[in-house]
Motif scaffolding. Sequence first.
Motif, PDB file in Angstrom:
ATOM      1  N   ALA A   1       0.831  -1.208   0.000  1.00  0.00           N
ATOM      2  CA  ALA A   1       0.000   0.000   0.000  1.00  0.00           C
ATOM      3  C   ALA A   1       0.866   1.259   0.000  1.00  0.00           C
ATOM      4  O   ALA A   1       0.583   2.232  -0.731  1.00  0.00           O
ATOM      5  CB  ALA A   1      -0.924  -0.011   1.211  1.00  0.00           C
TER       6      ALA A   1
ATOM      7  N   GLY B   1      -3.513   3.650  -7.934  1.00  0.00           N
ATOM      8  CA  GLY B   1      -4.561   3.081  -7.104  1.00  0.00           C
ATOM      9  C   GLY B   1      -4.114   1.815  -6.391  1.00  0.00           C
ATOM     10  O   GLY B   1      -3.142   1.162  -6.788  1.00  0.00           O
ATOM     11  N   LEU B   2      -4.847   1.439  -5.343  1.00  0.00           N
ATOM     12  CA  LEU B   2      -4.495   0.257  -4.568  1.00  0.00           C
ATOM     13  C   LEU B   2      -4.894  -1.040  -5.262  1.00  0.00           C
ATOM     14  O   LEU B   2      -4.225  -2.059  -5.114  1.00  0.00           O
ATOM     15  CB  LEU B   2      -5.148   0.313  -3.183  1.00  0.00           C
ATOM     16  CG  LEU B   2      -4.652   1.410  -2.246  1.00  0.00           C
ATOM     17  CD1 LEU B   2      -5.444   1.376  -0.955  1.00  0.00           C
ATOM     18  CD2 LEU B   2      -3.161   1.234  -1.960  1.00  0.00           C
TER      19      LEU B   2
ATOM     20  N   GLU C   1      -6.565  -2.899  -1.691  1.00  0.00           N
ATOM     21  CA  GLU C   1      -7.572  -2.210  -0.863  1.00  0.00           C
ATOM     22  C   GLU C   1      -8.394  -3.214  -0.066  1.00  0.00           C
ATOM     23  O   GLU C   1      -8.653  -3.023   1.124  1.00  0.00           O
ATOM     24  CB  GLU C   1      -8.464  -1.364  -1.769  1.00  0.00           C
ATOM     25  CG  GLU C   1      -9.544  -0.596  -1.021  1.00  0.00           C
ATOM     26  CD  GLU C   1     -10.333   0.314  -1.939  1.00  0.00           C
ATOM     27  OE1 GLU C   1     -11.480   0.653  -1.576  1.00  0.00           O
ATOM     28  OE2 GLU C   1      -9.807   0.686  -3.009  1.00  0.00           O
ATOM     29  N   GLU C   2      -8.813  -4.323  -0.730  1.00  0.00           N
ATOM     30  CA  GLU C   2      -9.604  -5.326  -0.028  1.00  0.00           C
ATOM     31  C   GLU C   2      -8.767  -6.023   1.050  1.00  0.00           C
ATOM     32  O   GLU C   2      -9.265  -6.336   2.138  1.00  0.00           O
ATOM     33  CB  GLU C   2     -10.130  -6.357  -1.024  1.00  0.00           C
ATOM     34  CG  GLU C   2     -11.038  -7.422  -0.408  1.00  0.00           C
ATOM     35  CD  GLU C   2     -12.315  -6.828   0.182  1.00  0.00           C
ATOM     36  OE1 GLU C   2     -12.905  -7.475   1.060  1.00  0.00           O
ATOM     37  OE2 GLU C   2     -12.704  -5.715  -0.245  1.00  0.00           O
TER      38      GLU C   2
ATOM     39  N   LEU D   1      -6.358  -4.655   2.744  1.00  0.00           N
ATOM     40  CA  LEU D   1      -6.261  -3.720   3.872  1.00  0.00           C
ATOM     41  C   LEU D   1      -7.492  -3.817   4.766  1.00  0.00           C
ATOM     42  O   LEU D   1      -7.391  -3.807   6.000  1.00  0.00           O
ATOM     43  CB  LEU D   1      -6.095  -2.293   3.351  1.00  0.00           C
ATOM     44  CG  LEU D   1      -4.712  -1.920   2.796  1.00  0.00           C
ATOM     45  CD1 LEU D   1      -4.763  -0.533   2.172  1.00  0.00           C
ATOM     46  CD2 LEU D   1      -3.667  -1.952   3.902  1.00  0.00           C
ATOM     47  N   ARG D   2      -8.660  -3.884   4.153  1.00  0.00           N
ATOM     48  CA  ARG D   2      -9.890  -3.972   4.955  1.00  0.00           C
ATOM     49  C   ARG D   2      -9.931  -5.282   5.753  1.00  0.00           C
ATOM     50  O   ARG D   2     -10.353  -5.297   6.914  1.00  0.00           O
ATOM     51  CB  ARG D   2     -11.111  -3.881   4.042  1.00  0.00           C
ATOM     52  CG  ARG D   2     -11.349  -2.493   3.440  1.00  0.00           C
ATOM     53  CD  ARG D   2     -12.739  -2.410   2.852  1.00  0.00           C
ATOM     54  NE  ARG D   2     -13.008  -1.092   2.310  1.00  0.00           N
ATOM     55  CZ  ARG D   2     -12.869  -0.766   1.030  1.00  0.00           C
ATOM     56  NH1 ARG D   2     -12.475  -1.689   0.167  1.00  0.00           N
ATOM     57  NH2 ARG D   2     -13.121   0.455   0.607  1.00  0.00           N
TER      58      ARG D   2
ATOM     59  N   THR E   1      -7.039   2.571   8.401  1.00  0.00           N
ATOM     60  CA  THR E   1      -7.351   1.892   7.144  1.00  0.00           C
ATOM     61  C   THR E   1      -8.158   2.796   6.225  1.00  0.00           C
ATOM     62  O   THR E   1      -7.879   2.906   5.017  1.00  0.00           O
ATOM     63  CB  THR E   1      -8.116   0.598   7.434  1.00  0.00           C
ATOM     64  OG1 THR E   1      -7.349  -0.226   8.334  1.00  0.00           O
ATOM     65  CG2 THR E   1      -8.384  -0.176   6.158  1.00  0.00           C
TER      66      THR E   1
ATOM     67  N   ILE F   1      -7.021   4.253   2.432  1.00  0.00           N
ATOM     68  CA  ILE F   1      -7.848   4.024   1.241  1.00  0.00           C
ATOM     69  C   ILE F   1      -8.269   5.362   0.636  1.00  0.00           C
ATOM     70  O   ILE F   1      -8.258   5.554  -0.595  1.00  0.00           O
ATOM     71  CB  ILE F   1      -9.064   3.164   1.610  1.00  0.00           C
ATOM     72  CG1 ILE F   1      -8.599   1.760   2.043  1.00  0.00           C
ATOM     73  CG2 ILE F   1     -10.032   3.063   0.447  1.00  0.00           C
ATOM     74  CD1 ILE F   1      -9.705   0.869   2.560  1.00  0.00           C
ATOM     75  N   GLN F   2      -8.646   6.358   1.492  1.00  0.00           N
ATOM     76  CA  GLN F   2      -9.031   7.675   0.999  1.00  0.00           C
ATOM     77  C   GLN F   2      -7.843   8.356   0.316  1.00  0.00           C
ATOM     78  O   GLN F   2      -7.997   8.992  -0.734  1.00  0.00           O
ATOM     79  CB  GLN F   2      -9.541   8.533   2.159  1.00  0.00           C
ATOM     80  CG  GLN F   2      -9.972   9.942   1.760  1.00  0.00           C
ATOM     81  CD  GLN F   2     -10.451  10.741   2.958  1.00  0.00           C
ATOM     82  OE1 GLN F   2     -10.618  10.180   4.039  1.00  0.00           O
ATOM     83  NE2 GLN F   2     -10.659  12.024   2.767  1.00  0.00           N
TER      84      GLN F   2
ATOM     85  N   ALA G   1      -5.413   6.901  -1.199  1.00  0.00           N
ATOM     86  CA  ALA G   1      -5.163   6.244  -2.471  1.00  0.00           C
ATOM     87  C   ALA G   1      -6.123   6.690  -3.549  1.00  0.00           C
ATOM     88  O   ALA G   1      -5.776   6.687  -4.740  1.00  0.00           O
ATOM     89  CB  ALA G   1      -5.238   4.727  -2.289  1.00  0.00           C
ATOM     90  N   HIS G   2      -7.350   7.070  -3.156  1.00  0.00           N
ATOM     91  CA  HIS G   2      -8.307   7.586  -4.144  1.00  0.00           C
ATOM     92  C   HIS G   2      -7.880   8.948  -4.669  1.00  0.00           C
ATOM     93  O   HIS G   2      -8.177   9.286  -5.828  1.00  0.00           O
ATOM     94  CB  HIS G   2      -9.695   7.657  -3.523  1.00  0.00           C
ATOM     95  CG  HIS G   2     -10.269   6.311  -3.237  1.00  0.00           C
ATOM     96  ND1 HIS G   2     -11.396   6.123  -2.442  1.00  0.00           N
ATOM     97  CD2 HIS G   2      -9.888   5.060  -3.627  1.00  0.00           C
ATOM     98  CE1 HIS G   2     -11.664   4.837  -2.359  1.00  0.00           C
ATOM     99  NE2 HIS G   2     -10.764   4.165  -3.071  1.00  0.00           N
TER     100      HIS G   2
END
Length: 552
Positions: free
Chosen positions: A367, A376-377, A381-382, A384-385, A396, A400-401, A403-404
Motif C-alpha cells: 500500500a 490506485g491500490l 484495498e480489499e 487492507l480492509r 485503514t 484508502i481515501q 489512495a483515491h
Amino acid sequence: MTRFVVLRPEPGNAATCARLRDQGLEALALPLFAVVPVAWTLPDLARFDAVLLTSANAVRHGALPDALKRLPVVAVGDATAAAARSAGFDVAITGTGDARSAVDQARTKNLARLLHLAGRERAPTAGNVEAITVYSSDPVRVDDADIRATGAQHVLIHSARAARAFAERVDGAGVDRATIALIVISAAAGKAAGGGWREVIVADQPTDDALVAIAANRAIDPGARRGDKRVMSDQVPIDRSRARGPRLGVIIALIGLAFIAGLVAMGYAFKTVPWLGAQTAALTGTGVKSSAATTGNADYTPAQPLNANGETSAPAVIDTAVLATREATLAGQLSVLETRTAAVSADANSAAAQATRAEGLMVAFAARRAIDRGVGLGYIEEQLRLRFGKAQPRATAAVIQAAHQPVTIEDLRQGLDTIAPDITSTNGVAEGGWLKTVRREFNNLIVLREESMASPMPADRLARARRLLEAGQVEAARAEVARLPGAGQAGNWMAAARRYIIARQALDILENTALMGQAGQPQPSPIIVTTPIVPPTTEQVEDQPAPLTATP
C-alpha cells in the motif's frame, strides 16, 4: 545386537554405513585414515594409451585436469567407474578383480601404456604402467577406547593397509583378537591382518557390496558361510589340521546311548508315575464330552481346563505389581506424547503468528509503494480492509481515501514551484493590507539573529522548504511555507501536504500493527492514535482537494 565396524576413510565410510543401516544393521563408523590431495604434475599424455584408476579417491581428491579426459579410463570396480563417469571421463574397461587383472584386460584392447593415478600407499602393478601419486590416506588419531569398543563385533576391512593398522591398534589397546571377526575385501587384506582372530571372512569379489552382503548374511545366520569366498583359519596355514574321524564316531555313539536312555526313562515314568495315567483318562473323558456337545444335547457343560494332576485349574492370578508397572510405563509414554504434541502445537501457533505478521507487513508495504507512486491500490484495498479493518479502522480508511486522491512528493514540489512567486511577494495584497506590507519590508531592512538560527527571509524559507521536500520531510516543509508572507494564498498546497502527511501517518500505524502481530484478527484494544487521522480544517473540505494551484 551385533555391530559392524567400518574402517574405510570418508566419504566411503558413510556410504558403507548407510548400506548396512538399509539392511537393518547397526553400523559404527571408525575411519583409521583420511584421504587428502597431493600436489602432482601432469606428464606428457602422448606417452599413454589410457588412465588406470584403482580407487574413486583419485577422482574425488586428485584434482584431475580436463586434459586427462582425452584418454579412456580403465577402472577397477563399479564404484570407481561410476565416480569417473560422474567426473566426465570415458570409462572403457571396468575390472571386477584387482589392478593386475584390469591391466591384463586392458592389454587385450590394445591399451598397453597406462597412467596409474593412485594413492601414496599402493600395490605394485606389472607391465607398462607409470604410477603417479595424486592423493594420500593419512592416519587418523583414534582413541584406545574406540578400539576396545570393537570387541565382540564384526569389522569390515577394505584394504590391506587398513588391516595392518587395525591389527596394530587392537594389540596396542589390549583387545583380545579372538573376540573380533573380520570381513575383508580380499585375501591380501586377510593375510595383512595376521592370525588370532575369531574368524576372517573373505569376500567373493573385492567390492563394498560384497562386504555388505556378507554382513547382512551374518546378521541373519551367524554360522552361515554362504556368499564367502572362504573362511580363513586362525591357525598358521602350514599346520596340518587334526583328523576328525574318531571324534565324530564317539559323538554319534553318545547320541545313540542318550536316545535309548530317554526311551527307557519314559517307559518307566508311565508305569510308576500315577498322574500320567490320570491325565490320559481325563483327556479321553473330555473327548467324549466334546462329542456329546456336537449332538446338540442341552445338558452339555463344557469341561474346565485341567492341571497336571487332572484337577480343574484355578484362574490365573493377576499380578497387580506388574499391571501397575505397565500402567506407569504407559502413563509416562502418554505424557511424553502429550509434551511433544504441545510442543508441535506451540511451534505451529508461532509459525502461524509469524506468517500473519509477515503477510500484514507485505500488504502495508504494498500500500505504501502504491501511494508513493500515485497509483490506485487495486486488490490491495480489499486486503487492507480484511487485515486492518478491525484493528485500525480509522487508519485503514485514511489510507484508502489517500489512495483515491494520491499526493506524491513530485506533486508537492511542482505545486510549490507554481505558487512560489505568490507566497513570497509583498505587493500589499497579502494579509494586513499595504500598511502591514510596508512595515514588514521596513523590518526586513535590518535583521539581527544568531549565527545558528535559520534566515527568516522569504527566499531562504522557500529554499529550505524545497530541500525538505526533496528529503521527504513534508511536515517540516509545510511549516516553512506557513511562515512565508503569502502563506494565505497557499491553501490548496497546504491541504495537499496535509493529506500526504495523514496518509503516511496512517501507513506507519498499519505497519506497527502488523509488526505487533495484530493484523488479520480483531483486537480487544486497538492501537490508540494520538494524532487524529483527519483533523478538522476550516480552509476547505479535504475530501475533494482543489488542484495544486495558487488561489487568485
